[in-house]
Every structure is written in structure tokens, then in C-alpha cells.
Write a protein that holds these residues in place. Sequence first.
Motif, PDB file in Angstrom:
ATOM      1  N   MET A  64      10.920  -0.575 -10.630  1.00 33.55           N
ATOM      2  CA  MET A  64      10.682  -1.220 -12.198  1.00 33.55           C
ATOM      3  C   MET A  64      11.598  -1.029 -13.781  1.00 33.55           C
ATOM      4  N   LEU A  65      12.157  -1.633 -13.869  1.00 36.23           N
ATOM      5  CA  LEU A  65      13.332  -1.393 -14.848  1.00 36.23           C
ATOM      6  C   LEU A  65      12.853  -1.295 -16.309  1.00 36.23           C
ATOM      7  N   TYR A  66      13.096  -0.226 -16.754  1.00 35.99           N
ATOM      8  CA  TYR A  66      11.994   0.279 -18.027  1.00 35.99           C
ATOM      9  C   TYR A  66      14.303  -0.012 -18.948  1.00 35.99           C
ATOM     10  N   SER A  78       6.451  -9.313 -23.427  1.00 35.84           N
ATOM     11  CA  SER A  78       6.735 -10.382 -22.051  1.00 35.84           C
ATOM     12  C   SER A  78       7.539  -9.467 -20.848  1.00 35.84           C
ATOM     13  N   ILE A  79       8.293  -8.469 -21.376  1.00 27.01           N
ATOM     14  CA  ILE A  79       9.274  -7.757 -19.568  1.00 27.01           C
ATOM     15  C   ILE A  79       8.391  -7.478 -19.158  1.00 27.01           C
ATOM     16  N   TYR A  80       7.583  -6.184 -19.389  1.00 29.64           N
ATOM     17  CA  TYR A  80       6.811  -5.835 -18.156  1.00 29.64           C
ATOM     18  C   TYR A  80       5.698  -6.018 -18.257  1.00 29.64           C
ATOM     19  N   LEU A  81       4.724  -7.324 -18.818  1.00 26.80           N
ATOM     20  CA  LEU A  81       3.327  -7.493 -18.517  1.00 26.80           C
ATOM     21  C   LEU A  81       3.550  -7.832 -16.929  1.00 26.80           C
ATOM     22  N   THR A  82       4.617  -9.009 -17.611  1.00 32.81           N
ATOM     23  CA  THR A  82       5.025 -10.086 -16.395  1.00 32.81           C
ATOM     24  C   THR A  82       4.846  -9.030 -14.987  1.00 32.81           C
TER      25      THR A  82
END
Length: 287
Positions: A64-66, A78-82
Motif C-alpha cells: 500500500m502506498l501512503y 478515494s485513494i485508500y478505500l479503493t
Amino acid sequence: MKNIPVLLGAAMIALASCTQKENTTVKTTTSSENTAQVKTIDSLMVNDSVRVSDKVTMQFRAKMLYFPEIKDKALQDSIYLTFADQLNGFSFAASAPQKTSPFGEYNRETLQSFLKQTQQEYFDQTKKELQGMQSPSFAQTWYNSNKMEVKYHENGYLAIEYSADAYTGGAHGNYFFTEKTFDLENNKRMLLTDITAMPEEKISELLMKNLDKGTESKNYTRKDMLLVDKIPVTTNFYFDRNNLYFHYSPYEIAAYAAGDILIPISWPELKGTLNADFAKRMQIGHN
């Protein structure tokens, strides 16, 4: 491929690890004069495997990118829930996304903890599912691999590719992709209409025309393996300095043997339809 979903909140079952664990954070830094660019990207990873039956070993990998500099809540969602949806088995059912964030606050610790928890719950659920199934006749390794990758990061835009690759028995595994492009200056996910006003019918014609671009040296054409008469315009798109790309997963428009299909449409092909602000930021000469 048999889809085994992850059930959040499942009871933890102690499983002995049979390979070395990997829970690491890798930091990369990019520099830009544009204040809308993210300068730090962390990679949060888990990689472990367990024996879930006498014949099946299960491997789980996730990257996972943070983006610690992105603070807008809607953009974070939008970025992380996907990726959370993908890990939890909802990616094939777009109508059932995460309705609330499982992370609480978005930071390195909560995201890494989520990866570890999801990995353990996947192992637990897989073992539970196998109890009601006939054991394979030979030893095999099942796997579930998910990752995020930056495809483009310039001019205040950030394009992320989410990919999943899994095998749980059968003739072959399965894999799929989700593309999302974000406008960091305006804190939103981009729509195709933010890029071009070309009607979808015309875009579809260009997709068919460009279907075999990049495969000229091969002894087959993708058109021979199409499952559709007209290529639909997908929301899985991103762009770079040269092209707008549309990405299709196996079985989406063609047979599995065709693999995933990435179709480029060049900026000159979209001449006269490009959004003026977008063309200016991208420094595209045709608008």
C-alpha cells in the motif's frame, strides 16, 4: 478462480508461519516546484505465508502506498478505500464498496496495522473455507497479491494503479486492475470529462482503431480474441505526457489469453476536444 472473501472482524486463529515474514516501510522522495506535487511516498508492505491444510500453503502479499502530505479527507478516502475494498474482496462487486473508513485516522501506523490485520483474517478465513472442501490431490501454493503503483506524477496530477493477482486452485489464477487519477490542485478524482469533451462513441472508435498498438511484432491480433463488438469506454484510465490510456482486465473485453489490455490514445488524436485548463497544465500543444 474461486473467490474467498476476507471477513473483517473474524476471530483470530493461531496459524504457524512457514516462511519469513516481511512487514516493512520503504520511503521514496521526489522533488518538484509544484506545490500540488506530493514529495514523499511511503510503501507499506506485508508478505507472509502459512500452511492452511495438509496440501495447501497460502501466501498473502500487499503493498500500500501512503502519501503523508495529502490531508484532504475526501481525497484520502478515494485513494485508500479503493485498496481496502480490493483487499476485502469487493473489487468484483463495484456496487458494494466500503461505506465507512476502516482506518480511522490516515497515518502510517493505522494503515500498516490494517494490512497486518487483513492478512491474518485472510489466512483464518481461507483455513475455515478449506474445512468444508475436498482437499487437493497434490501440494500447492495459493496466493493473494495486491499492490498500488504510481503511474504518473507530474503537473499536479497523481495516477495510481491498483492491481490484484490471486490463485486458489483451478487451471489458472486471475488478476485485475483499477486505475484512478487525482487532481491534487483541486483535491478530487478526475473524470474523463475533465480531460476531453469527445463523445464516448468517438472514443470507442479510437479504442478499436488503436487496439493492437504495441502488439505489431506478435503473431496474433487482439481483435481475434475480442468478446465485444464495440469497446466500452472504461473509467480505468490514466495519462502521461504522450497518451491517454484505457486499461482492461482479462475477460473484460477479450479472452483470458489476450491478457490485460492497455489501449493508448495520443493527444493529437484528441485535438480540438481537450479541456483548456488540462491542456495548459499538461503543456499539450493541441487543444
